[in-house]
Design a protein around this motif. Structure first.
Motif, short mmCIF file in Angstrom:
data_model
loop_
_atom_site.label_atom_id
_atom_site.label_comp_id
_atom_site.label_asym_id
_atom_site.label_seq_id
_atom_site.Cartn_x
_atom_site.Cartn_y
_atom_site.Cartn_z
N ASN A 143 3.45 -18.16 -13.31
CA ASN A 143 2.70 -17.65 -11.12
C ASN A 143 3.65 -17.97 -10.41
O ASN A 143 3.34 -17.94 -9.67
CB ASN A 143 1.41 -17.68 -11.42
CG ASN A 143 0.69 -16.59 -12.63
OD1 ASN A 143 1.49 -15.54 -12.67
ND2 ASN A 143 -0.34 -16.97 -12.85
N ARG A 177 1.10 -20.08 -18.95
CA ARG A 177 0.30 -18.77 -17.77
C ARG A 177 0.31 -19.69 -15.90
O ARG A 177 1.23 -18.58 -15.11
CB ARG A 177 -0.64 -18.72 -17.92
CG ARG A 177 -1.02 -17.58 -18.95
CD ARG A 177 -2.05 -17.06 -19.19
NE ARG A 177 -2.71 -16.56 -20.01
CZ ARG A 177 -3.63 -16.04 -21.02
NH1 ARG A 177 -4.45 -15.96 -20.26
NH2 ARG A 177 -2.72 -15.16 -22.08
N GLN A 229 -2.28 -7.34 -18.40
CA GLN A 229 -2.42 -8.94 -18.69
C GLN A 229 -3.03 -8.99 -16.70
O GLN A 229 -1.32 -9.83 -16.53
CB GLN A 229 -1.35 -9.00 -18.62
CG GLN A 229 -0.43 -8.96 -19.90
CD GLN A 229 -1.09 -9.70 -20.99
OE1 GLN A 229 -2.01 -10.51 -20.53
NE2 GLN A 229 -1.81 -9.46 -22.58
N TRP A 272 -3.34 -11.29 -15.00
CA TRP A 272 -3.61 -12.62 -14.71
C TRP A 272 -2.08 -13.25 -14.35
O TRP A 272 -1.50 -13.83 -13.59
CB TRP A 272 -3.61 -13.85 -15.90
CG TRP A 272 -3.05 -13.89 -16.93
CD1 TRP A 272 -2.98 -13.31 -18.32
CD2 TRP A 272 -1.41 -14.69 -17.19
NE1 TRP A 272 -1.82 -13.45 -19.16
CE2 TRP A 272 -0.70 -14.28 -18.23
CE3 TRP A 272 -1.38 -15.36 -16.60
CZ2 TRP A 272 0.00 -14.27 -19.00
CZ3 TRP A 272 0.43 -15.33 -17.42
CH2 TRP A 272 1.08 -14.57 -18.38
N LYS A 309 1.62 -12.53 -12.00
CA LYS A 309 1.87 -12.41 -10.26
C LYS A 309 3.49 -11.33 -10.51
O LYS A 309 3.74 -11.24 -10.17
CB LYS A 309 1.44 -13.33 -10.10
CG LYS A 309 -0.18 -13.56 -10.25
CD LYS A 309 0.08 -15.46 -9.12
CE LYS A 309 -1.18 -15.21 -8.98
NZ LYS A 309 -1.39 -16.79 -7.54
#
Length: 883
Positions: A166, A162, A185, A187, A189
């Motif tokens: 990002n 993750r 989701q 988290w 970006k």
């Protein structure tokens, strides 16, 4: 100009299908990879994700180094490398820094293992967290190296990747095509794209008897779709949460049906020829040498490097019944068989070095693999040794899977639900929707149970949540037809309850239903009895079944044949043995099967822990013969004292200990020594139980008569003379266990030894319902071959427990001989008449060909008892007599 783009997918099925799609669309700039490969691409150079071929040796070395606080007692167990790998993968995927956990007990040991593994990795391989960090440092090159990045069909992203995603989103376009009704989701970006909801597919539920029936119904469904033209093979998918219960059935039935079925998770390695070669090698290394194992290994080895150098006649002169469980026995057997081979030394030069290597056991696994295997089998062997210690390589081979060689682009796919969720198909069938499988129960990590580290922290989604999410994704991605299926019982017969995901309305399929589309020729014939009845072998089997069910009627399927059948006349014209005459009296139909038709029952000895009664009796007879031969004629058995007889038995025992393993399969060494000692004990008791014998008496053992060729021994008669039974039109030959003749030539004593327990002393034994025919036949042979002898005594000596003797002589012997002649004439008349029936007595000794009779033998014999008794009436008095 080629525009670069990157498509990130999950699982082998999605990779291959997306590459096919890219090829069809001509997207030459599109790179299709997984998340670990994405990180390796960014990290640059020759960096690649760590694989099991590197991880397993590193784990084994780390475990061997020792020094653990909590895992020391189990670090050397066979399954430890696999358990460590499973736990570490869970930790890496959860992005847990082991050094940040309390440095005590289990966590300290895992941290030490991770450090040791990292130290042993080559520079081009990195652990997932290290690879992620290396990629993060070069994330600013994402635009030029990756172009726009799209995550497609990925249900859940592990925590370790993750931060990298990002960071990539800062430098290039990153989007995630989320399949199905998944959770938000927060988290992420990048750009979230919800895939459009497909129209509701046709949905149905089916229930079958068991997992095998589920496979049959699934393949019938596939055949219907393909034959009707509704779908192509690449449009059809079949899945389950765990494929283990169905794999073998799919493998067997799809091959027989000729259907293009692709196992995206691989087929069992042991189902391939290369896997069988590895299994044969593992069997020899872990369980020891034996002739059967060496034969199995040589049959399955690749042509090179070893099998091609072995002479084709390497086995000539070696008894196929020999156990050959030690290197020394192999060496002696090969030396003894030199005269039978074209090149007497070639087989020894090629085989003995390999046998010496295999005799070293599992520790020689690596060297044995290099010498005996090649290509795919060698690669498979090395992989198995990497994942487990040498002495448990068999377990590693059982768990190994290999590619099936099919392309999912033109095949029906059978796979785990996780694979199908990443690449749904228009026509889908989900198997095993029971409460145990959809969803599955959560299991603790093997090394990090829930009480040490919260399961939610270690795995993110629970197994049950993941299975539910895969179900939802597959349902939403199936455009045409979705079938959910469940078995009513498991393979062991236990009742299974339906899953909470299973609908209330279902269609129940019975095993014997007639399908609209059969999946194979066998299935078609099962569903269409009229077509099956047109086949000759089916008509014959139906006729046989009806004949077996017909009450009190002797038919050709029971044993009735034409009178004076040529095959029976030929069998009666041969030189009979005492064993064949005994079977003729006891079981006329069994005599026809064995001596007229040549049938032989298969003896599945393998590696016996003890000799069967027949073999033990042969052992006792050989010891008796060896002892008597050693004493005659130099010393003379009649003149030998107890010490001399004991020494002769000991010498015969030593010879048998060494010679039998070269001729037949015997128990393991310690049990074999005990068996020979027990046989020697019975032999000594049997030879010591004789009354005082005149010193001028001469003894012989295993005295032949009626043989085809002269043996060259010193016998009391010409051993090629056959003994006639004139009234029955038979001639016979054989070997007498023991024969004693007085020097005056007027008296003889015949002894037939039995290694079993004796009957009650009060019981008189003459023919013993045909079981004890041999000693009477021996008396007939002595009367004809030595007509000058006036007095004959024939004895049965039982050696088990305290030896017991049963004698026939004088008028009683004359009556037994006359009775034997009468019954032999009757048996020949029955065979020549053609009305031959199975025996009605339950006698295991004479049922060694029971497979030739109906499975429900007792009911069959009872149903036809009247006609069977009438056919065998002439022998009925013998079978049911008390002596």
């Amino acid at each position: 100009m080629i525009r670069r783009s990157t498509l990130v997918v999950d699982g082998p099925l999605a990779i291959r299908m997306q590459r096919l799609k890219a090829a069809r669309e001509g997207s030459t700039g599109r790179e299709i990879i997984t998340l670990p490969l994405l990180a390796a691409r960014l990290a640059g150079g020759f960096v690649a994700p760590i694989a099991t071929d590197i991880l397993y040796p590193a784990i084994q070395a780390a475990l061997a180094a020792g020094g653990f606080r909590d895992l020391g007692r189990v670090s050397s167990l066979p399954g430890m490398p696999r358990a460590v790998l499973q736990s570490l993968i869970a930790i890496w995927r959860a992005d847990i820094d082991l050094s940040s956990l309390p440095h005590v007990g289990r966590f300290a040991d895992l941290c030490l293992l991770e450090t040791r593994i990292r130290e042993r990795l080559p520079a081009s391989r990195m652990l997932p967290r290290d690879l992620r960090d290396a990629a993060l440092a070069r994330a600013n090159f994402s635009s030029s190296l990756l172009g726009p990045v799209t995550l497609d069909g990925i249900v859940e992203i592990d925590a370790v990747w993750r931060p990298l995603l990002n960071e990539i989103a800062r430098f290039t376009e990153l989007s995630w095509n989320i399949p199905g009704p998944t959770e938000e989701q927060a988290w992420f970006k990048g750009f979230l794209h919800r895939l459009p909801v497909t129209p509701q597919a046709t949905f149905s539920a089916e229930t079958s008897a068991d997992p095998k029936s589920e496979v049959v119904e699934a393949l019938r469904w596939v055949r219907r779709l393909l034959s009707s033209g509704k779908a192509n093979a690449e449009d059809i998918g079949i899945a389950a949460t765990s494929t283990t219960d169905w794999d073998d059935h799919f493998l067997a039935h799809a091959n027989s049906a000729g259907l293009p079925l692709h196992f995206s998770h691989g087929i069992p390695a042991l189902s391939t020829p290369d896997g069988q070669a590895c299994a044969a090698l593992a069997d020899v290394l872990t369980t020891g040498l034996s002739q059967e194992r060496i034969w199995r290994l040589i049959r399955r080895l690749p042509p090179r490097p070893f099998a091609g150098t072995l002479p084709k006649d390497w086995f000539a002169g070696i008894s196929r019944g020999a156990g050959l469980r030690t290197l020394e026995q192999w060496r002696e057997a090969l030396i003894a068989a030199r005269s039978h081979r074209a090149d007497d030394m070639a087989a020894e030069d090629a085989l003995l070095p390999i046998l010496e290597l295999l005799a070293r056991g599992p520790e020689a696994g690596h060297e044995a693999g290099r010498l005996l295997l090649s290509g795919a089998s060698l690669a498979m062997w090395n992989e198995a040794l990497r994942s487990a210690p040498p002495h448990s390589v068999s377990l590693s081979l059982q768990a190994m899977r290999v590619r099936d060689g099919r392309d999912p682009a033109n095949s029906v796919v059978w796979c785990p639900a996780s694979h199908l969720a990443a690449s749904p198909r228009p026509f889908t069938r989900l198997l095993g929707l029971t409460s145990r499988s959809w969803p599955r129960l959560e299991n603790d990590d093997p090394l990090i149970p829930h009480h040490l580290l919260d399961r939610q922290m270690l795995h993110g989604l629970t197994t049950a949540d993941r299975d539910r999410r895969h179900f939802e994704v597959i349902c939403s991605g199936t455009r045409e037809h979705l079938i959910v299926s469940r078995p009513q019982r498991n393979a062991k017969g236990s009742i299974l309850s339906p899953s909470a995901l299973y609908p209330a309305n279902e269609l129940v399929h019975k095993r014997d239903r007639i399908p609209e589309h059969a999946f194979s020729e066998a299935d078609r014939l099962l569903a269409r009895p009229r077509d099956a009845g047109a086949l000759e072998h089916v008509r014959q089997s139906q006729s046989c079944w009806r004949a077996w069910q017909r009450d009190e009627t002797l038919t050709r399927h029971d044993g009735s044949v034409a009178a004076d059948h040529p095959a029976i006349l030929a069998a009666l014209a041969r030189t009979q043995s005492t064993t064949s005459l005994q079977r003729l009296l006891r079981d006329p139909l069994g005599y026809v099967w064995r001596y007229a038709l040549g049938w032989r029952s298969i003896r599945l000895e393998g590696e016996p822990l003890q000799l069967d009664p027949i073999a033990f009796g042969e052992l006792v007879h050989e010891l008796i013969a060896g002892a008597i031969i050693r004493l005659e004629p130099r010393l003379g058995f009649a003149r030998a004292n107890a010490d001399e007889i004991e020494a002769a038995i000991a010498a015969a025992s030593s010879k048998v200990l060494a010679s039998w393993p070269l001729q037949r399969s015997v128990p393991p060494a310690i049990l074999w020594q005990h068996t020979v000692k027990e046989a020697a004990r019975r032999t000594a008791k049997g030879l010591a139980c004789d009354d005082s014998t005149r010193a001028d008496t001469r003894s012989w053992s295993e005295v032949p008569f009626g043989q085809e060729m002269r043996t060259g021994g010193e016998w009391p008669w010409d051993e090629t003379v056959k003994v006639p039974i004139e009234q029955a039109g038979l001639v016979f030959g054989g070997r007498i266990d023991r024969l004693d003749i007085r020097a005056s030539g007027d008296g003889a004593q015949i002894t037939d030894y039995k290694s079993i327990k004796p009957p009650p002393k009060s019981q008189r034994i003459a023919l013993g319902q045909g079981r004890e025919l041999q000693r009477v036949l021996y008396a007939m042979a002595v009367r004809i071959l030595l007509p000058e002898i006036r007095t004959i005594v024939t004895r049965l000596i039982y050696l088990a427990d305290e030896p017991a003797r049963f004698e026939l002589k004088g008028d009683e012997l004359d009556a037994a001989v006359a009775e034997a002649n009468t019954y032999l004439v009757a048996a020949v008349q029955i065979l020549r008449s053609g009305r031959i029936a199975p025996r009605s007595e339950q006698d295991a000794v004479y049922d060694d060909m029971r497979l030739a009779l109906p499975a429900d033998r007792e009911s069959y014999l009872r149903r036809k008892a009247t006609d069977f008794r009438a056919a065998s009436q002439k022998l009925g008095k013998l079978w049911y007599s008390s002596k």
